[in-house]
Design a protein around this motif. Structure first.
Motif, mmCIF file in Angstrom:
data_model
loop_
_atom_site.group_PDB
_atom_site.id
_atom_site.type_symbol
_atom_site.label_atom_id
_atom_site.label_comp_id
_atom_site.label_asym_id
_atom_site.label_seq_id
_atom_site.Cartn_x
_atom_site.Cartn_y
_atom_site.Cartn_z
ATOM 1 N N THR A 65 -23.545 20.043 -7.322
ATOM 2 C CA THR A 65 -23.080 18.770 -6.778
ATOM 3 C C THR A 65 -21.872 19.004 -5.878
ATOM 4 N N ASP B 188 -29.835 18.942 -7.721
ATOM 5 C CA ASP B 188 -28.457 19.175 -8.164
ATOM 6 C C ASP B 188 -28.342 20.437 -9.019
ATOM 7 N N ASP C 102 -33.945 14.403 -7.729
ATOM 8 C CA ASP C 102 -32.477 14.354 -7.754
ATOM 9 C C ASP C 102 -31.912 15.390 -8.718
#
Length: 273
Positions: free
Chosen positions: A261, A256, A252
């Motif tokens: 994002t 990002d 994750d």
């Protein structure tokens, strides 16, 4: 298709890497159309284990995985890399003083930082996972002065994911319906999971976390202690530290960092150098 990118994972024979490497190789981090060359770096005694990991990755027949390179040499591990995930570090052992732990990790991350500076691309994105992650990240960055400081970050995404999951379960929604959770402090039992700015999407309507949960006592009590003590609870139950969830958090975080994002939201606390 794009040219392959080179990604190094240190501590590659460990249990976190065992859960991590498959996700990287199948495109969960750098994209489903991005070929990967994986470099697996570990200490010399772990090379036989790395050979087994290489065989398993080959046997997965992953179309994006172009090559797997096991090594114990930093000049091989960090050569022309695009991304570095520094999982390996010296764990704290029984009877070890904190100063002893820090001394051991200074040597590891100073060496790896210098190798990044000498061999890696100057655009390399570096994620430090090995604890104490904040300190280790600072050491690595200071040892790689030619690489921009903003290219270095350390992992607190696991704590963020834990906090989001706890709120989501309490509200009966999926975790992707929770945003703007903040983790203050180190990855340790002294951290503070903060939901004062968090939003929860319940039935299509976005609500403040306190309004969605409707239990202030839980948010100020058990919620905080659960997130703070989650790692210890996993160890007590599994007799091993978190691996699957740590690997997911690494994916994750790096995804990002790599892509950015979709909206401006505080989803992790990154080290500020």
């Amino acid at each position: 298709m794009a040219e392959p990118i080179r990604v190094v994972v240190t501590g590659a024979a460990g249990q976190i890497a065992y859960s991590l490497l498959y996700s990287i190789a199948k495109g969960d981090v750098f994209g489903k159309d991005q070929p990967i060359i994986l470099i697996l770096l570990d200490i010399p005694p772990m090379l036989p284990v790395l050979d087994g990991v290489v065989m398993e990755l080959q046997d997965c027949a992953l179309p994006l995985l172009r090559e797997v390179i096991p090594t114990d040499k930093v000049e091989v591990g960090f050569k022309d890399i695009d991304a570095a995930i520094l999982v390996g570090s010296m764990p704290r052992k029984e009877g070890m003083e904190r100063k002893d732990l820090l001394k051991a990790n200074v040597a590891i991350f100073k060496t790896q930082g210098a190798a990044l500076d000498k061999y890696a691309k100057k655009t390399v994105k570096v994620l430090v996972v090995g604890n104490p992650a904040n300190t280790n990240c600072l050491i690595a960055s200071k040892s790689a002065p030619s690489i921009p400081k903003e290219n270095f970050s350390c992992l607190t995404r696991l704590d963020h994911n834990r906090a989001c999951s706890q709120v989501a379960m309490r509200c009966g929604v999926s975790s992707n319906n929770v945003k703007n959770v903040i983790i203050w402090g180190n990855h340790s039992s002294t951290q503070y999971p903060d939901v004062h700015h968090a939003k929860v999407n319940v039935g299509g309507a976005e609500k403040a976390a306190y309004d969605a949960v409707k239990n202030d006592a839980w948010l100020r009590g058990d919620f905080i202690s659960t997130v703070q003590q989650r790692g210890a609870a996993v160890i007590k139950a599994r007799k091993l530290s978190s691996a699957m969830s740590a690997a997911k958090a690494i994916c994750d975080h790096m995804r990002d960092i790599w892509f950015g994002t979709k909206e401006v939201s505080v989803c992790r606390k990154e080290i500020k150098l």
